[in-house]
Enzyme design. Structure first.
Site, PDB file in Angstrom:
ATOM      1  N   GLY A 120       0.910  -1.123   0.141  1.00  0.00           N
ATOM      2  CA  GLY A 120      -0.066  -0.499  -0.005  1.00  0.00           C
ATOM      3  C   GLY A 120       1.265   1.319   0.045  1.00  0.00           C
ATOM      4  N   GLU A 121       1.070   1.511   1.102  1.00  0.00           N
ATOM      5  CA  GLU A 121       1.947   2.787   1.263  1.00  0.00           C
ATOM      6  C   GLU A 121       3.457   2.538   0.732  1.00  0.00           C
ATOM      7  OE1 GLU A 121       0.464   1.537   3.265  1.00  0.00           O
ATOM      8  OE2 GLU A 121      -1.571   2.686   3.665  1.00  0.00           O
ATOM      9  N   PRO A 122       4.571   1.732   1.056  1.00  0.00           N
ATOM     10  CA  PRO A 122       5.653   2.213   0.444  1.00  0.00           C
ATOM     11  C   PRO A 122       5.911   2.563  -0.868  1.00  0.00           C
ATOM     12  CG  PRO A 122       5.465   0.006   1.806  1.00  0.00           C
ATOM     13  CD  PRO A 122       4.187   0.603   1.430  1.00  0.00           C
ATOM     14  N   PRO A 123       5.242   2.124  -1.958  1.00  0.00           N
ATOM     15  CA  PRO A 123       5.761   2.871  -3.545  1.00  0.00           C
ATOM     16  C   PRO A 123       5.682   4.512  -3.154  1.00  0.00           C
ATOM     17  CG  PRO A 123       4.729   1.491  -3.276  1.00  0.00           C
ATOM     18  CD  PRO A 123       4.329   1.351  -1.850  1.00  0.00           C
ATOM     19  N   PHE A 124       5.332   4.682  -1.627  1.00  0.00           N
ATOM     20  CA  PHE A 124       5.117   6.427  -2.089  1.00  0.00           C
ATOM     21  C   PHE A 124       6.267   7.432  -2.210  1.00  0.00           C
ATOM     22  CE2 PHE A 124       4.778  10.279   0.880  1.00  0.00           C
ATOM     23  CZ  PHE A 124       4.299  10.963   0.281  1.00  0.00           C
TER      24      PHE A 124
END
Length: 168
Positions: free
Chosen positions: A121-125
């Site tokens: 979910g958030e890591p590729p941000f």
């Protein structure tokens, strides 16, 4: 009362990856165009590759907004003035790179994760930072590294860097 120690496996869902982006900076306006983005992401054993790729795309574009447009503006007394879409620019379809490649790493396993998967979910941000670094690299071609440029690299901030370089 007895002392209780919690135990567990740390970093079970940590991921790895990389992003490379190409940008064009308009030297008259400071406007940036995201030409291409190439992302390699570790999902371990993907449960659904299309969902994972969609999550990576969304998080990356959110990161692009963070590093290029989403400037927080506060009143003197601390009240946030940029608190709605009317005053806070979020990424739009025009911010998506024309060339957008995402590849899921192969051969990665998370033996203890649910279905051998990892977080998505958030890591590729954080890959959005590659856009900021591409902008600073492009501006460096003008003669000096833009030390004063900060996130978000808005067109106004970029234009000021360009104007300063003209005066040197």
């Amino acid at each position: 009362m007895t002392e209780r120690k919690e135990k567990g496996i740390h970093f079970l869902y940590y991921v790895f990856g990389a992003a490379v982006t190409e940008v064009t900076v308009d030297l008259l306006t400071g406007r940036t165009t995201l030409d291409s983005a190439h992302i390699l992401h570790d999902c371990a054993s993907s449960i659904n590759p299309m969902v994972d790729i969609g999550q990576i795309q969304g998080a990356f574009i959110q990161g692009v907004g963070w590093v290029t447009t989403e400037e927080l503006v506060y009143q003197d007394k601390g009240r946030l003035l940029s608190s709605s879409p009317a005053t806070y620019k979020i990424p739009t379809i025009g911010d998506i790179p024309e060339e957008f490649h995402i590849e899921l790493m192969e051969g990665c396993m998370n033996e203890l994760g649910i279905k051998r998967s990892k977080a998505i979910g958030e890591p590729p941000f954080i890959y959005g930072e590659s856009v900021f670094f591409a902008i600073t690299d492009a501006l460096s071609s003008l003669g000096s590294y833009p030390d004063e440029l900060s996130i978000p690299a808005t067109p106004e901030k970029i234009w000021r860097v360009i104007e300063r370089n003209k005066k040197q």
